[in-house]
Design a protein around this motif. Sequence first.
Motif, PDB file in Angstrom:
ATOM      1  N   LYS A 135       3.458   1.553   6.923  1.00 46.63           N
ATOM      2  CA  LYS A 135       1.997   1.609   6.993  1.00 46.63           C
ATOM      3  C   LYS A 135       1.411   0.237   6.705  1.00 46.63           C
ATOM      4  O   LYS A 135       1.604  -0.308   5.623  1.00 46.63           O
ATOM      5  CB  LYS A 135       1.456   2.630   5.997  1.00 46.63           C
ATOM      6  CG  LYS A 135       1.903   4.036   6.311  1.00 46.63           C
ATOM      7  CD  LYS A 135       1.372   5.026   5.305  1.00 46.63           C
ATOM      8  CE  LYS A 135       1.879   6.415   5.659  1.00 46.63           C
ATOM      9  NZ  LYS A 135       1.419   7.422   4.699  1.00 46.63           N
ATOM     10  N   LEU A 136       0.696  -0.275   7.678  1.00 46.39           N
ATOM     11  CA  LEU A 136       0.063  -1.590   7.553  1.00 46.39           C
ATOM     12  C   LEU A 136      -1.449  -1.410   7.610  1.00 46.39           C
ATOM     13  O   LEU A 136      -1.994  -0.945   8.602  1.00 46.39           O
ATOM     14  CB  LEU A 136       0.532  -2.513   8.679  1.00 46.39           C
ATOM     15  CG  LEU A 136      -0.052  -3.918   8.691  1.00 46.39           C
ATOM     16  CD1 LEU A 136       0.357  -4.692   7.444  1.00 46.39           C
ATOM     17  CD2 LEU A 136       0.381  -4.662   9.944  1.00 46.39           C
ATOM     18  N   HIS A 137      -2.112  -1.736   6.502  1.00 47.04           N
ATOM     19  CA  HIS A 137      -3.563  -1.622   6.388  1.00 47.04           C
ATOM     20  C   HIS A 137      -4.150  -3.033   6.285  1.00 47.04           C
ATOM     21  O   HIS A 137      -3.969  -3.702   5.272  1.00 47.04           O
ATOM     22  CB  HIS A 137      -3.953  -0.877   5.108  1.00 47.04           C
ATOM     23  CG  HIS A 137      -3.428   0.504   4.996  1.00 47.04           C
ATOM     24  ND1 HIS A 137      -4.177   1.600   5.343  1.00 47.04           N
ATOM     25  CD2 HIS A 137      -2.235   0.980   4.564  1.00 47.04           C
ATOM     26  CE1 HIS A 137      -3.470   2.696   5.118  1.00 47.04           C
ATOM     27  NE2 HIS A 137      -2.289   2.345   4.651  1.00 47.04           N
ATOM     28  N   LEU A 138      -4.832  -3.466   7.310  1.00 50.43           N
ATOM     29  CA  LEU A 138      -5.503  -4.767   7.283  1.00 50.43           C
ATOM     30  C   LEU A 138      -6.968  -4.621   7.692  1.00 50.43           C
ATOM     31  O   LEU A 138      -7.608  -5.579   8.113  1.00 50.43           O
ATOM     32  CB  LEU A 138      -4.792  -5.759   8.212  1.00 50.43           C
ATOM     33  CG  LEU A 138      -3.366  -6.132   7.816  1.00 50.43           C
ATOM     34  CD1 LEU A 138      -2.726  -7.010   8.884  1.00 50.43           C
ATOM     35  CD2 LEU A 138      -3.328  -6.829   6.469  1.00 50.43           C
ATOM     36  N   SER A 139      -7.505  -3.430   7.574  1.00 56.84           N
ATOM     37  CA  SER A 139      -8.873  -3.159   8.016  1.00 56.84           C
ATOM     38  C   SER A 139      -9.906  -3.836   7.124  1.00 56.84           C
ATOM     39  O   SER A 139      -9.626  -4.232   5.993  1.00 56.84           O
ATOM     40  CB  SER A 139      -9.126  -1.650   8.038  1.00 56.84           C
ATOM     41  OG  SER A 139      -9.024  -1.120   6.733  1.00 56.84           O
ATOM     42  N   ASN A 140     -11.102  -3.938   7.674  1.00 57.38           N
ATOM     43  CA  ASN A 140     -12.270  -4.432   6.952  1.00 57.38           C
ATOM     44  C   ASN A 140     -12.043  -5.827   6.364  1.00 57.38           C
ATOM     45  O   ASN A 140     -12.218  -6.066   5.180  1.00 57.38           O
ATOM     46  CB  ASN A 140     -12.681  -3.445   5.859  1.00 57.38           C
ATOM     47  CG  ASN A 140     -14.102  -3.674   5.385  1.00 57.38           C
ATOM     48  OD1 ASN A 140     -14.893  -4.312   6.068  1.00 57.38           O
ATOM     49  ND2 ASN A 140     -14.426  -3.163   4.226  1.00 57.38           N
ATOM     50  N   ASN A 141     -11.610  -6.730   7.233  1.00 56.19           N
ATOM     51  CA  ASN A 141     -11.468  -8.143   6.917  1.00 56.19           C
ATOM     52  C   ASN A 141     -12.158  -8.931   8.020  1.00 56.19           C
ATOM     53  O   ASN A 141     -13.013  -8.383   8.714  1.00 56.19           O
ATOM     54  CB  ASN A 141      -9.979  -8.523   6.804  1.00 56.19           C
ATOM     55  CG  ASN A 141      -9.390  -8.127   5.466  1.00 56.19           C
ATOM     56  OD1 ASN A 141      -9.734  -8.677   4.437  1.00 56.19           O
ATOM     57  ND2 ASN A 141      -8.485  -7.157   5.492  1.00 56.19           N
ATOM     58  N   LYS A 142     -11.793 -10.152   8.218  1.00 54.22           N
ATOM     59  CA  LYS A 142     -12.364 -10.989   9.277  1.00 54.22           C
ATOM     60  C   LYS A 142     -11.252 -11.634  10.094  1.00 54.22           C
ATOM     61  O   LYS A 142     -11.333 -12.793  10.472  1.00 54.22           O
ATOM     62  CB  LYS A 142     -13.293 -12.044   8.677  1.00 54.22           C
ATOM     63  CG  LYS A 142     -14.493 -11.449   7.967  1.00 54.22           C
ATOM     64  CD  LYS A 142     -15.381 -12.517   7.389  1.00 54.22           C
ATOM     65  CE  LYS A 142     -16.498 -11.922   6.582  1.00 54.22           C
ATOM     66  NZ  LYS A 142     -17.579 -11.387   7.346  1.00 54.22           N
ATOM     67  N   LEU A 143     -10.195 -10.882  10.349  1.00 56.24           N
ATOM     68  CA  LEU A 143      -9.065 -11.393  11.131  1.00 56.24           C
ATOM     69  C   LEU A 143      -9.477 -11.506  12.589  1.00 56.24           C
ATOM     70  O   LEU A 143     -10.113 -10.602  13.138  1.00 56.24           O
ATOM     71  CB  LEU A 143      -7.865 -10.468  10.967  1.00 56.24           C
ATOM     72  CG  LEU A 143      -7.390 -10.303   9.523  1.00 56.24           C
ATOM     73  CD1 LEU A 143      -6.345  -9.213   9.419  1.00 56.24           C
ATOM     74  CD2 LEU A 143      -6.866 -11.619   8.982  1.00 56.24           C
TER      75      LEU A 143
END
Length: 127
Positions: A59-67
């Motif tokens: 599970k990879l969670h990278l949401s709610n950033n500015k990528l």
Amino acid sequence: EVGLLSGLGDLHLFSNQLNGTIPTELGSLEKLEATFNLSSNVLTGTVPMELGNMSNVEKLHLSNNKLVDSMLHLGNSASFTYLNLSQNELISFPFSHSWKHLEVLDLMENKINQEISVNLDGLSSMK
């Protein structure tokens, strides 16, 4: 310094207002198996190539950033069951047919400008 925790199984650093780029040292966490969560921070740029070394992450969670950049190197991991990259500024997203176990893919609220449905045909586990 987090990269020194080589035996770590899960990493949850969400909602900490971390800023800047994702540290390349995190790629040395090769034993990370279940969850890698950096969501709800202020991370910018792209996911470093070194994160492709974490081939067991489910599970990879990278949401709610500015990528902003595409993540071509994530295509090597066949263990993903969940990818959440929503609420970023991605303009494209490379799909991988090696994601045979992927059940959830969340890309909402990005700036992706590509045909998505064409690339989903090999993702047979999607729910």
